[in-house]
Design a protein around this motif. Structure first.
Motif, mmCIF file in Angstrom:
data_model
loop_
_atom_site.group_PDB
_atom_site.id
_atom_site.type_symbol
_atom_site.label_atom_id
_atom_site.label_comp_id
_atom_site.label_asym_id
_atom_site.label_seq_id
_atom_site.Cartn_x
_atom_site.Cartn_y
_atom_site.Cartn_z
ATOM 1 N N GLY A 1 -3.714 24.671 28.738
ATOM 2 C CA GLY A 1 -2.397 25.273 28.595
ATOM 3 C C GLY A 1 -2.413 26.786 28.589
ATOM 4 O O GLY A 1 -1.354 27.412 28.732
ATOM 5 N N GLU A 2 -3.582 27.408 28.423
ATOM 6 C CA GLU A 2 -3.677 28.867 28.430
ATOM 7 C C GLU A 2 -3.795 29.384 29.862
ATOM 8 O O GLU A 2 -4.241 28.678 30.769
ATOM 9 N N GLU B 1 -6.469 20.877 31.842
ATOM 10 C CA GLU B 1 -7.072 19.895 30.942
ATOM 11 C C GLU B 1 -8.451 20.372 30.504
ATOM 12 O O GLU B 1 -9.159 21.048 31.256
ATOM 13 N N GLY B 2 -8.810 20.051 29.269
ATOM 14 C CA GLY B 2 -10.114 20.448 28.749
ATOM 15 C C GLY B 2 -10.155 21.921 28.380
ATOM 16 O O GLY B 2 -9.141 22.618 28.328
ATOM 17 N N THR B 3 -11.361 22.399 28.135
ATOM 18 C CA THR B 3 -11.602 23.794 27.784
ATOM 19 C C THR B 3 -12.628 24.373 28.736
ATOM 20 O O THR B 3 -13.700 23.792 28.936
ATOM 21 N N ALA C 1 -13.256 24.128 33.982
ATOM 22 C CA ALA C 1 -12.102 23.260 33.781
ATOM 23 C C ALA C 1 -11.158 23.407 34.972
ATOM 24 O O ALA C 1 -11.148 24.429 35.655
ATOM 25 N N ARG C 2 -10.355 22.395 35.173
ATOM 26 C CA ARG C 2 -9.420 22.391 36.292
ATOM 27 C C ARG C 2 -8.203 23.241 35.939
ATOM 28 O O ARG C 2 -7.643 23.142 34.845
ATOM 29 N N ALA C 3 -7.793 24.076 36.907
ATOM 30 C CA ALA C 3 -6.661 24.979 36.684
ATOM 31 C C ALA C 3 -5.712 24.936 37.868
ATOM 32 O O ALA C 3 -6.088 24.563 38.982
ATOM 33 N N PRO D 1 -9.434 35.393 30.136
ATOM 34 C CA PRO D 1 -8.295 34.770 29.439
ATOM 35 C C PRO D 1 -7.287 35.808 28.980
ATOM 36 O O PRO D 1 -7.656 36.882 28.497
ATOM 37 N N ASP D 2 -6.022 35.504 29.127
ATOM 38 C CA ASP D 2 -4.971 36.435 28.721
ATOM 39 C C ASP D 2 -5.005 36.702 27.222
ATOM 40 O O ASP D 2 -4.620 37.768 26.762
#
Length: 207
Positions: free
Chosen positions: A181-182, A144-146, A153-155, A198-199
């Protein structure tokens, strides 16, 4: 015999017996408390504690609640034996504090043998507890969030055992952002905060 457990001299052993039964019931209904993830990051004390844990029977691959159940059983058995011997020799049981102290020492010694024996007959057990640092080089998905520098952000990260870990993530580079979502590759950690590439913006893409 059951009536003896209701008398004060046997009270510590009655409590230990009830707790032992309670642990068995918890495991039986599948609450999963035997798979507690105990994260020990203090590597400096690991070798010092290792010898003590080995002596106690915790150095092998024995689930913690199996070890605790064994300890409670040994405490109950040795305590009851001490009170029975005292009754036969002196005509009455020892005060509960004296008996509990003796049972704790004798029970711990007996449990060392019992725990080591149980560990040898349970070869199929494999711990799924991992260190926090073991999550590095895994990929997390922003939930959620960026994630931005200074605004984590929570992952969610899934380890090799299929267990989900929920962590806070910031981009490793100041200019990067990781959208909800990334996925991103975890490259370093500072306390409970992880930093990721980030991928979408790195050569470290999934194969």
């Amino acid at each position: 015999m059951f009536a003896l457990f209701l008398t004060p001299p046997y009270l510590p052993f009655a409590i230990a017996f009830v707790v032992m039964i309670g642990i068995g019931l918890i495991e039986a209904v599948g609450l999963g408390l035997g798979h507690l993830d105990l994260d020990l990051d203090a590597d400096g004390g690991h070798h010092v504690a290792g010898g003590l844990l080995d002596w106690l029977g915790l150095g092998g691959e024995l689930p913690i609640l199996v070890w605790l159940t064994s300890l409670l059983a040994c405490f109950t058995l040795t305590g009851t034996a001490i009170q029975q011997i005292a009754t036969a020799a002196a005509g009455g049981p020892l005060p509960w504090g004296v008996a509990a102290g003796g049972a704790l020492i004798a029970g711990a010694l007996l449990n060392t043998l019992a725990a080591n024996g149980l560990a040898r007959i349970m070869p199929g057990y494999e711990s799924s507890a991992i260190s926090t640092d073991d999550l590095l080089r895994y990929r997390g998905t922003i939930l959620e969030g960026t994630a931005r520098r200074g605004a984590p952000a929570r992952a969610k990260v899934v380890d090799q055992y299929g267990q989900a870990h929920f962590i806070m993530v910031e981009p490793h580079d100041d200019a990067d952002q990781i959208q909800s979502g990334e996925t991103a590759l975890l490259v370093r950690r500072d306390g409970s905060l992880f930093f990721a590439l980030p991928d979408a913006d790195t050569h470290f893409r999934p194969i």
